[in-house]
Motif scaffolding. Structure first.
Motif, mmCIF file in Angstrom:
data_model
loop_
_atom_site.group_PDB
_atom_site.id
_atom_site.type_symbol
_atom_site.label_atom_id
_atom_site.label_comp_id
_atom_site.label_asym_id
_atom_site.label_seq_id
_atom_site.Cartn_x
_atom_site.Cartn_y
_atom_site.Cartn_z
ATOM 1 N N VAL A 279 0.800 -0.992 -0.133
ATOM 2 C CA VAL A 279 -0.451 -0.039 -0.280
ATOM 3 C C VAL A 279 0.692 0.980 -0.232
ATOM 4 C CG1 VAL A 279 -1.784 -1.366 1.292
ATOM 5 C CG2 VAL A 279 0.379 0.403 2.837
ATOM 6 N N ILE A 280 0.645 2.474 -0.178
ATOM 7 C CA ILE A 280 1.001 3.742 -0.324
ATOM 8 C C ILE A 280 0.345 4.621 0.991
ATOM 9 C CG2 ILE A 280 1.554 5.658 -1.746
ATOM 10 C CD1 ILE A 280 1.796 4.262 -4.058
ATOM 11 N N VAL A 281 1.090 5.040 1.580
ATOM 12 C CA VAL A 281 0.764 5.724 2.589
ATOM 13 C C VAL A 281 1.180 7.479 2.463
ATOM 14 C CG1 VAL A 281 0.969 6.706 4.774
ATOM 15 C CG2 VAL A 281 0.314 4.568 4.243
ATOM 16 N N THR A 282 0.438 8.014 1.920
ATOM 17 C CA THR A 282 1.058 9.946 1.414
ATOM 18 C C THR A 282 1.017 10.756 2.703
ATOM 19 O OG1 THR A 282 -0.914 10.992 0.694
ATOM 20 C CG2 THR A 282 0.731 8.972 -1.448
ATOM 21 N N MET A 283 1.966 11.818 2.797
ATOM 22 C CA MET A 283 1.456 12.720 3.805
ATOM 23 C C MET A 283 2.677 13.507 3.647
ATOM 24 S SD MET A 283 3.992 10.873 6.230
ATOM 25 C CE MET A 283 2.973 9.206 6.817
ATOM 26 N N ASP A 284 2.423 15.044 3.630
ATOM 27 C CA ASP A 284 3.925 16.239 3.786
ATOM 28 C C ASP A 284 5.168 15.699 4.129
ATOM 29 O OD1 ASP A 284 3.401 16.736 6.029
ATOM 30 O OD2 ASP A 284 1.668 18.294 6.287
ATOM 31 N N ASN A 285 6.179 16.634 3.182
ATOM 32 C CA ASN A 285 7.410 15.962 4.213
ATOM 33 C C ASN A 285 7.413 16.920 5.754
ATOM 34 O OD1 ASN A 285 6.868 18.920 2.729
ATOM 35 N ND2 ASN A 285 9.523 18.676 1.727
ATOM 36 N N ALA A 286 6.856 17.241 6.536
ATOM 37 C CA ALA A 286 6.818 17.897 7.821
ATOM 38 C C ALA A 286 7.440 16.920 9.030
ATOM 39 C CB ALA A 286 5.766 17.799 9.029
ATOM 40 N N ILE B 36 4.221 -1.731 3.753
ATOM 41 C CA ILE B 36 4.371 -0.388 3.448
ATOM 42 C C ILE B 36 4.360 1.129 3.227
ATOM 43 C CG2 ILE B 36 2.842 1.772 5.243
ATOM 44 C CD1 ILE B 36 2.273 -0.672 7.072
ATOM 45 N N ASP B 37 4.948 1.761 1.828
ATOM 46 C CA ASP B 37 5.877 2.553 1.178
ATOM 47 C C ASP B 37 5.188 3.818 1.194
ATOM 48 O OD1 ASP B 37 6.950 4.149 -0.190
ATOM 49 O OD2 ASP B 37 6.150 2.904 -2.214
ATOM 50 N N VAL B 38 5.623 3.978 2.537
ATOM 51 C CA VAL B 38 5.502 5.822 2.495
ATOM 52 C C VAL B 38 5.781 7.153 1.974
ATOM 53 C CG1 VAL B 38 5.819 7.474 4.947
ATOM 54 C CG2 VAL B 38 5.382 5.345 4.957
ATOM 55 N N GLN B 39 5.509 7.704 1.471
ATOM 56 C CA GLN B 39 5.674 8.655 -0.366
ATOM 57 C C GLN B 39 5.438 10.148 0.891
ATOM 58 O OE1 GLN B 39 7.449 7.850 -2.360
ATOM 59 N NE2 GLN B 39 6.706 5.761 -2.973
ATOM 60 N N PHE B 40 6.777 11.443 0.829
ATOM 61 C CA PHE B 40 6.177 12.357 1.124
ATOM 62 C C PHE B 40 6.046 13.446 0.498
ATOM 63 C CE2 PHE B 40 8.918 9.867 3.852
ATOM 64 C CZ PHE B 40 8.226 10.053 5.173
ATOM 65 N N LEU B 41 5.157 12.902 -0.445
ATOM 66 C CA LEU B 41 4.185 14.373 -1.452
ATOM 67 C C LEU B 41 5.520 14.569 -2.760
ATOM 68 C CD1 LEU B 41 3.810 17.495 0.598
ATOM 69 C CD2 LEU B 41 2.362 15.591 -0.109
ATOM 70 N N HIS B 42 6.103 14.657 -3.077
ATOM 71 C CA HIS B 42 7.498 15.137 -4.386
ATOM 72 C C HIS B 42 8.056 14.248 -3.997
ATOM 73 C CE1 HIS B 42 9.592 16.847 -0.835
ATOM 74 N NE2 HIS B 42 11.202 17.535 -1.573
ATOM 75 N N GLN B 43 8.579 13.427 -3.015
ATOM 76 C CA GLN B 43 9.066 13.048 -2.940
ATOM 77 C C GLN B 43 8.506 10.990 -3.636
ATOM 78 O OE1 GLN B 43 11.292 12.310 1.159
ATOM 79 N NE2 GLN B 43 11.827 14.471 0.506
ATOM 80 N N ILE B 44 8.611 10.905 -4.974
ATOM 81 C CA ILE B 44 8.230 9.450 -5.009
ATOM 82 C C ILE B 44 9.416 8.408 -5.760
ATOM 83 C CG2 ILE B 44 7.041 8.160 -6.985
ATOM 84 C CD1 ILE B 44 4.703 9.433 -4.921
#
Length: 214
Positions: free
Chosen positions: A182-189, A203-211
């Motif tokens: 799955v992909i979990v997206t969130m901002d890069n705070a 669990i693939d965490v994606q920080f908005l612009h970092q794909i």
């Protein structure tokens, strides 16, 4: 139309249309003024680059899944601050009236919510300043419909987010999507540590612009 009844049995009902209100504003020279606020800007090029890269990830890494299934395995989490003791941001004043703006009150709680694109909701997280707020004094904190954390600033931290990630996000995903990436997206705070990607391989965490492609 605006309607206001002073008492339930009152026969005098005040009605005012938007035109009536606009004429009153013009006649009295009232202006809507910002009382306080923050100015921010969005990085449009970065946002566009993220959308393009993220779309490519879905088309390549998940091309074997149906559209409906892709919506199920894409999730997003974000925090917002809830200012619980503050005045309205805008107010109507005479145009000649100086605005003696004050800084907004800092009494706040932080709330984290998350869901999948298909509507799977995660149990929210709330961060306050008190260990046990007075409104919860007679309750078992474990029975709350949210995870409640506390710290002096009532802000999110990487430690709190990591704990929530392990306590709520990972178990919920494992229960609903066993053996499925799955992909979990969130901002890069800064409170979203990159080490979240080390917790579970699926669990693939994606920080908005970092794909990143796995």
């Amino acid at each position: 139309m605006w309607t206001r009844k002073v008492h339930e049995g009152d026969t005098n009902i005040f009605l005012a249309s938007n035109g009536w209100l606009n004429r009153l504003r013009n006649r009295s020279d009232f202006k809507s003024k910002i009382m306080y606020g923050e100015k921010g800007s969005a990085d449009e090029p970065a946002a566009q680059a993220f959308v393009k890269a993220f779309s490519q990830t879905l088309l390549t890494d998940f091309k074997h899944l149906s559209y409906g299934k892709v919506l199920e395995i894409v999730m997003n989490f974000d925090e917002f601050g809830w200012i619980i003791k503050t005045l309205p941001k805008r107010s109507y004043l005479h145009s000649d009236t100086p605005v003696k703006a004050k800084k907004p009150t800092k009494a706040r709680v932080t709330v984290l919510i998350g869901c999948s694109a298909a509507g799977l909701k995660f149990k929210p997280l709330v961060i306050g300043k008190s260990i046990r707020p007075l409104c919860f004094r007679s309750m078992n904190m474990a029975d709350l419909p949210v995870y409640y954390y506390h710290q002096d600033s009532a802000w999110m931290s990487s430690e709190l987010f990591t704990d929530y990630f392990n306590e709520e996000i990972v178990p919920t995903i494992k229960k609903n999507f066993p053996q499925q990436r799955v992909i979990v997206t969130m901002d890069n705070a800064t409170c979203h540590p990159p080490t979240l990607n080390d917790i579970d391989d699926l669990i693939d965490v994606q920080f908005l612009h970092q794909i990143q492609h796995h």
